[in-house]
Design an enzyme around this catalytic site. Structure first.
Site, PDB file in Angstrom:
ATOM      1  N   SER A   1       0.833  -1.197   0.000  1.00  0.00           N
ATOM      2  CA  SER A   1       0.000   0.000   0.000  1.00  0.00           C
ATOM      3  C   SER A   1       0.866   1.245   0.000  1.00  0.00           C
ATOM      4  O   SER A   1       2.060   1.196   0.280  1.00  0.00           O
ATOM      5  CB  SER A   1      -0.934   0.001   1.204  1.00  0.00           C
ATOM      6  OG  SER A   1      -0.261   0.566   2.315  1.00  0.00           O
ATOM      7  N   LYS A   2       0.223   2.323  -0.332  1.00  0.00           N
ATOM      8  CA  LYS A   2       0.888   3.608  -0.428  1.00  0.00           C
ATOM      9  C   LYS A   2       1.690   3.898   0.837  1.00  0.00           C
ATOM     10  O   LYS A   2       2.758   4.483   0.785  1.00  0.00           O
ATOM     11  CB  LYS A   2      -0.198   4.672  -0.612  1.00  0.00           C
ATOM     12  CG  LYS A   2       0.272   5.932  -1.278  1.00  0.00           C
ATOM     13  CD  LYS A   2      -0.895   6.870  -1.467  1.00  0.00           C
ATOM     14  CE  LYS A   2      -0.423   8.254  -1.843  1.00  0.00           C
ATOM     15  NZ  LYS A   2      -1.539   9.198  -1.891  1.00  0.00           N
ATOM     16  N   ARG A   3       1.153   3.448   1.971  1.00  0.00           N
ATOM     17  CA  ARG A   3       1.819   3.707   3.249  1.00  0.00           C
ATOM     18  C   ARG A   3       3.179   3.013   3.353  1.00  0.00           C
ATOM     19  O   ARG A   3       4.039   3.456   4.106  1.00  0.00           O
ATOM     20  CB  ARG A   3       0.915   3.268   4.414  1.00  0.00           C
ATOM     21  CG  ARG A   3       0.083   4.392   4.966  1.00  0.00           C
ATOM     22  CD  ARG A   3      -1.065   3.866   5.783  1.00  0.00           C
ATOM     23  NE  ARG A   3      -2.187   3.492   4.927  1.00  0.00           N
ATOM     24  CZ  ARG A   3      -2.909   2.391   5.059  1.00  0.00           C
ATOM     25  NH1 ARG A   3      -2.627   1.524   5.999  1.00  0.00           N
ATOM     26  NH2 ARG A   3      -3.919   2.153   4.255  1.00  0.00           N
ATOM     27  N   ASN A   4       3.385   1.931   2.605  1.00  0.00           N
ATOM     28  CA  ASN A   4       4.679   1.235   2.694  1.00  0.00           C
ATOM     29  C   ASN A   4       5.822   2.011   2.065  1.00  0.00           C
ATOM     30  O   ASN A   4       6.976   1.704   2.281  1.00  0.00           O
ATOM     31  CB  ASN A   4       4.641  -0.131   1.986  1.00  0.00           C
ATOM     32  CG  ASN A   4       3.520  -0.998   2.503  1.00  0.00           C
ATOM     33  OD1 ASN A   4       2.907  -1.727   1.750  1.00  0.00           O
ATOM     34  ND2 ASN A   4       3.243  -0.903   3.784  1.00  0.00           N
ATOM     35  N   GLY A   5       5.482   2.976   1.227  1.00  0.00           N
ATOM     36  CA  GLY A   5       6.541   3.790   0.638  1.00  0.00           C
ATOM     37  C   GLY A   5       7.104   3.253  -0.668  1.00  0.00           C
ATOM     38  O   GLY A   5       7.628   4.015  -1.453  1.00  0.00           O
TER      39      GLY A   5
END
Ligand code: GLU
Length: 480
Positions: free
Chosen positions: A251-255
Site C-alpha cells: 500500500s501507499k503507506r509502505n513507501g
C-alpha cells in the site's frame, strides 16, 4: 482474435505498482494479438480528484514505453475517454436499464456508495432492503419530475448462483444473495464504478478486462447489467493483489508502492516493468530478463497465476543491477549525473567515477553511500593499515605512502592506467608487493577498507591535487 483492452486508472496522483502491472497485462494481451490498448480515465469520484494526476498516468506509461492506441489525449473512435465527459451516456443507459428491469429509482436519503469500498464507514450495508424497489415506475418518474433527488440503484431479483469464467481463477460461483443492490447513478448524475465500467467496456468494444481480484465478488453484478442489455460480457482476467508480505497488501503507506517511489529510489523504469511482469506471470522457463518487446512475444494469459504475488524488493534490486550493467557507459553516465549532483560538490572526474560505479551498484541511490568519502575524507583508525593478506601495517604504510607522496606529483597523465603502472613500478623498485602500496593508498584516500574501485581508480577520480593532499595528510597521521 484481435483483443481490445483498456487501462482504466483513477487519477489518484501516483501509479500503484499493482495498477501498472494491470496496465502491462492489458497492454500485452492487446499487443500480442495485434489488437488495441486503450487508456480510459476513471474520474467519476470527484471527491478523490487530484490535480495533475492524469499527467502522472500519461508520463508513467510513456516512460515505460506502453503507448496507447486510443485515449483522452489522442482520441479514437470510441471516445470520449474520460468518464467525467461521458455523464450523458451513463444517464441515458441508467434510465434504459430501469426500463429493462435491471435497476430502479431510489429516493432514500441513505448515503451513497463511494467508488470503491475504501470509504467503508459510509458504504451502504450489503443487505440494504430498498423500500423504493416497490414504487411503480410512474410514481418514481413523477417524483423525479417534481425535482426530488434520486439515485439509480441496481435491482437484483435472481436467486441461486451466478456462474462465470475467469481466465486466471477458473469457474466461479457466487450466490445472488450475496450481492448488494448498489447505486449505479448518484444524485449528482455521476455513475459509480460498478455501472460505468460495464457501460464503457461495452461501448468501447473491450474484449478482455484485466483487474485486481478484489473485483471478482462484484462481477456477477456486472454480468446482470450485461445480461439486461443483451450484451456479451468481456473475457475476465482477474489477477492476484500485489502483496508486501503474506498478510499485507502493498500500500501507499509502505513507501515502495508506487512507480514514482521506486524511480525516486534509483530504480530504472525498464527494470521495474520487467520485475512486475513476473509478479503474477511466468514465461514457463527460467528466463527472467525481458524487455517490453520481448514480453509481447512471450506473454500468454495461460501463464498468469493466481497465487498471491509478493513484491520482493531484493529481487527487484538484483534485477535493477542487471539493467544498470546493461546500459551503455554513456547512458549510465547521463543517468548518474543527477545523482552525483545530489551528493557531490567537489571537482571530480565524474566520467571516471561512472566507469568505476557502473559495474558495482544496484540502484542509483547506492551512489551516495559509495561516494561519501570522495566528498569528505572520513576520520579513521590507524589500525585500518593493519592487513595480513596485504602484508601491511602502519610501518609499511608509512614507508609506502612516503614513496607514493614523492612519486605521484611526477605522474603527468593522471588516469587509472598510468597511476597503476607508475605505482607498480614504484613497488618493484623498492622491493614491495603491489598491495603494500595500493592497500595503504586506498586507506589514505578513502579511510575505508573496502571501496567501489581500487586505490588508483579513486586517485583518478579525485584528481592529482586532492590525491597528493590526502596522501600527505595520511603520512602526517601515521608519523604522529
Ligand atoms: N478505476 C479502477 C481502478 O483504478 C479500474 C478497475 C478496472 O480496471 O476495471 O481500480
Amino acid at each position: 482474435m484481435k483483443a481490445r483492452t483498456r487501462f482504466a486508472p483513477s487519477p489518484t496522483g501516483y501509479m500503484h505498482i499493482g495498477n501498472l502491472r494491470t496496465a502491462l497485462y492489458e497492454y500485452l494481451i492487446a499487443k500480442s494479438s495485434g489488437g488495441a490498448f486503450l487508456l480510459r480515465i476513471e474520474d467519476t469520484d470527484q471527491k478523490r480528484y487530484v490535480e495533475g494526476a492524469t499527467e502522472i498516468i500519461y508520463s508513467t506509461l510513456k516512460t515505460v514505453g506502453m503507448n496507447w492506441d486510443e485515449g483522452p489525449d489522442i482520441g479514437g473512435n470510441y471516445g470520449p475517454y474520460i468518464q467525467s465527459e461521458r455523464k450523458a451516456i451513463y444517464a441515458e443507459y441508467a434510465h434504459k436499464l430501469v426500463e429493462l428491469g435491471g435497476a430502479h429509482y431510489c429516493f432514500c436519503a441513505a448515503k451513497e456508495e463511494t467508488e470503491e469500498s475504501e470509504d467503508e464507514e459510509n458504504a451502504i450495508p450489503s443487505k440494504f432492503q430498498d423500500p423504493c424497489k416497490r414504487l411503480s415506475l410512474e410514481e418514481a418518474r413523477a417524483r423525479i419530475a417534481a425535482g426530488e433527488p434520486y439515485t439509480v440503484r441496481q435491482t437484483i431479483n435472481k436467486k441461486g448462483k451466478s456462474r462465470f469464467h475467469d481466465e486466471v481463477y477458473g469457474d466461479i460461483e457466487i450466490d445472488y444473495d450475496d450481492l448488494d443492490e448498489g447505486v449505479l447513478l448518484k444524485t449528482d448524475g455521476f455513475p459509480t464504478y460498478n455501472f460505468a465500467n460495464v457501460i464503457d467496456d461495452h461501448l468501447m468494444a473491450i474484449t478482455h478486462v484485466v483487474r485486481g481480484n478484489e473485483y471478482i465478488s462484484s462481477t456477477p453484478k456486472y454480468n446482470l447489467i450485461y445480461e439486461a442489455f443483451g450484451w456479451t460480457p468481456p473475457v475476465y482476467v482477474h489477477v492476484p493483489q500485489v502483496m508486501k508480505d503474506a498478510q499485507h497488501k502493498l500500500s501507499k503507506r509502505n513507501g515502495d508502492a508506487s512507480f514514482q517511489d521506486l524511480v525516486a529510489k534509483g530504480y530504472l523504469p525498464a527494470a521495474i516493468l520487467n520485475y512486475i511482469a513476473l509478479l503474477g506471470w511466468n514465461p514457463g522457463d527460467d528466463r527472467e530478463i525481458f524487455s517490453l518487446a520481448e514480453l509481447e512475444k512471450a506473454f500468454t494469459v495461460e501463464r498468469l497465476n493466481k497465487s498471491p504475488a509478493i513484491f520482493d524488493i531484493v529481487k527487484l534490486t538484483w534485477m535493477n543491477g542487471c539493467y544498470i550493467r546493461a546500459l551503455t557507459p554513456e547512458e549510465f553516465h547521463r543517468q548518474a549525473l543527477p545523482w552525483y549532483a545530489k551528493c557531490l560538490t567537489r571537482k571530480l572526474d565524474l566520467e571516471m567515477l561512472s566507469r568505476v560505479l557502473q559495474p558495482r551498484i544496484e540502484t542509483f541511490a547506492d551512489i551516495a553511500a559509495q561516494t561519501d568519502f570522495l566528498e569528505k575524507m572520513p576520520a579513521y583508525e590507524l589500525s585500518l593499515y593493519e592487513n595480513k593478506k596485504m602484508k601491511t601495517d602502519p610501518a609499511v604504510a608509512a614507508q609506502a605512502l612516503k614513496l607514493a607522496a614523492a612519486k605521484l606529483p611526477e605522474i603527468d597523465a593522471w588516469n587509472n592506467d598510468n597511476l597503476f603502472a607508475g605505482l607498480k613500478e614504484l613497488a618493484a623498485a623498492n622491493g614491495l608487493k603491489n598491495g603494500q602500496i595500493l592497500y595503504p593508498l586506498r586507506i589514505a584516500l578513502s579511510g575505508k577498507e573496502t571501496t567501489a574501485g581500487g586505490a588508483t581508480e579513486i586517485a583518478a577520480v579525485l584528481g592529482k591535487e586532492e590525491t597528493v593532499a590526502r596522501v600527505k595528510a595520511a603520512l602526517a597521521k601515521l608519523e604522529g
